[in-house]
Design an enzyme around this catalytic site. Sequence first.
Site, mmCIF file in Angstrom:
data_model
loop_
_atom_site.group_PDB
_atom_site.id
_atom_site.type_symbol
_atom_site.label_atom_id
_atom_site.label_comp_id
_atom_site.label_asym_id
_atom_site.label_seq_id
_atom_site.Cartn_x
_atom_site.Cartn_y
_atom_site.Cartn_z
ATOM 1 N N LYS A 117 0.795 -1.301 0.160
ATOM 2 C CA LYS A 117 -0.090 0.085 0.039
ATOM 3 C C LYS A 117 0.937 1.193 0.703
ATOM 4 C CE LYS A 117 -2.331 2.481 1.957
ATOM 5 N NZ LYS A 117 -2.042 4.589 1.484
ATOM 6 N N SER A 171 4.103 7.834 10.712
ATOM 7 C CA SER A 171 4.568 8.733 11.620
ATOM 8 C C SER A 171 4.181 7.678 12.928
ATOM 9 C CB SER A 171 3.126 9.937 11.124
ATOM 10 O OG SER A 171 1.991 8.751 11.464
ATOM 11 N N GLU A 192 8.389 0.832 11.391
ATOM 12 C CA GLU A 192 9.800 2.253 11.816
ATOM 13 C C GLU A 192 9.024 3.453 11.288
ATOM 14 O OE1 GLU A 192 11.903 4.830 10.512
ATOM 15 O OE2 GLU A 192 12.386 3.927 8.518
ATOM 16 N N CYS A 226 13.085 10.366 8.575
ATOM 17 C CA CYS A 226 12.617 10.337 9.399
ATOM 18 C C CYS A 226 13.734 10.180 10.309
ATOM 19 C CB CYS A 226 12.235 8.603 9.508
ATOM 20 S SG CYS A 226 13.156 8.021 9.111
ATOM 21 N N GLU A 323 8.700 16.831 16.379
ATOM 22 C CA GLU A 323 8.778 16.168 15.110
ATOM 23 C C GLU A 323 7.900 17.245 13.583
ATOM 24 O OE1 GLU A 323 10.832 12.103 11.488
ATOM 25 O OE2 GLU A 323 8.166 12.095 12.615
#
Length: 419
Positions: A117, A171, A192, A226, A323
């Site tokens: 996906k 996220s 992750e 990230c 973040e």
Amino acid sequence: RGTPAKRRGEILWAISDLVLAHADELARIEVLDNGMPIAMARGLLDGVVEGFRYFAGACTRLHGRTADMGEDLEYHAFAVSEPVGVAGLVVPWNGPLASLGNKLAPALAAGCSVVVKPAEQTSLSTLRLAELVLEAGVPPGVVNVVTGTGPAAGAALVHHDDVDKISFTGSLEVGRGIVAASAGNLKRVTLELGGKSPVFVFDDADLDAAVPVVGAGIFANSGQVCFAGSRVYAQPGIVDDLVAGLVEHAKGLRVGNGLDAGTQIGPLISERQRARVLDYVASGLAEGGEVVTGGVASGGVGYFVEPTIFTGTRADMRIVREEIFGPVLTVMPFGGLDELPGIGNAGPYGLGAGLFTRDLGVAHRAVRLLDAGNVWVNCYGRRDRSLPFGGFKQSGWGRENGPEGLDAYLEKKSVYLHL
């Protein structure tokens, strides 16, 4: 799963050859979808090739082990590794092909079938790679792509009882939702997630060498990474020199269309993401921070934000704690080695950390003090397919790459034979 290991390895190597042969085409597709500079897109594809070749070699190394039960040879006991089953691979928009390669190569090496996906913003390169996978000899139906939004296609995949594993990059908030949704059939889950990675520059560091590396650590891909080194700490004697060097570096970066070979900073992924980044900039200013360069949207067409550097920031400010996923850097002073755990390990994340020092003793001690899955010393962001990649704390579950990345797609079966 029924394909012999040697043949699986040959197919993975054939995929790598096709990716390499079509690298310019795939890089262009990636830029059209994502906006990253073409040189970066092309470089990431070299990593995809490397990953498929690494796991091609791993196909014939799926060994089990035997146990001596000490009962006069009445029993033969052994353990084997088998594919986990159907794996759902949920890929982010910031590095679509690089992330997909980290998931697809070990999944196929293990013998899994997959449903990919891609992010709704960046589906094109995934679809093109799926065509190449078929051309390389992967049987039809083994690699499937389902496009759509996260709440629709992604949620359906995570909830589906016939999906045995989910590998997700994205996220923290969505990762938490995946954990909850996977409870229906207790799917295996690899996550992750995000990061707010610290970078420490000691007063003995070579600033001429450190500045461009620290700059790349936050401004590459417009900060949409990230493990971006988004909060920098320098010892008091060098803070001003470091800030001056970083400002000069940031002002010298060429912002523009990713298809332009000279572009170093491309646009953000969407208008929504640009608004989010600018909201963080406004928050930093409102809370007392000072912008020494950037802090505004670039003119012209596209979702551009100029490389931004803050000084005068504090640990309690949003731009230091959260973040941002944009080209925004904070620079603050720190006293020395004993402050690293309190500063570096603050917050929910533990994906990356950087250190710049000429003293290897300091470097070794600092590495042990930091709760991060990846620590870079006098460099930043380097990766190797043979080593695990992932994070501590809420930066994720499990690891990608290396033997650990392959194990994520395997189940262990113990067998006991009474002779």
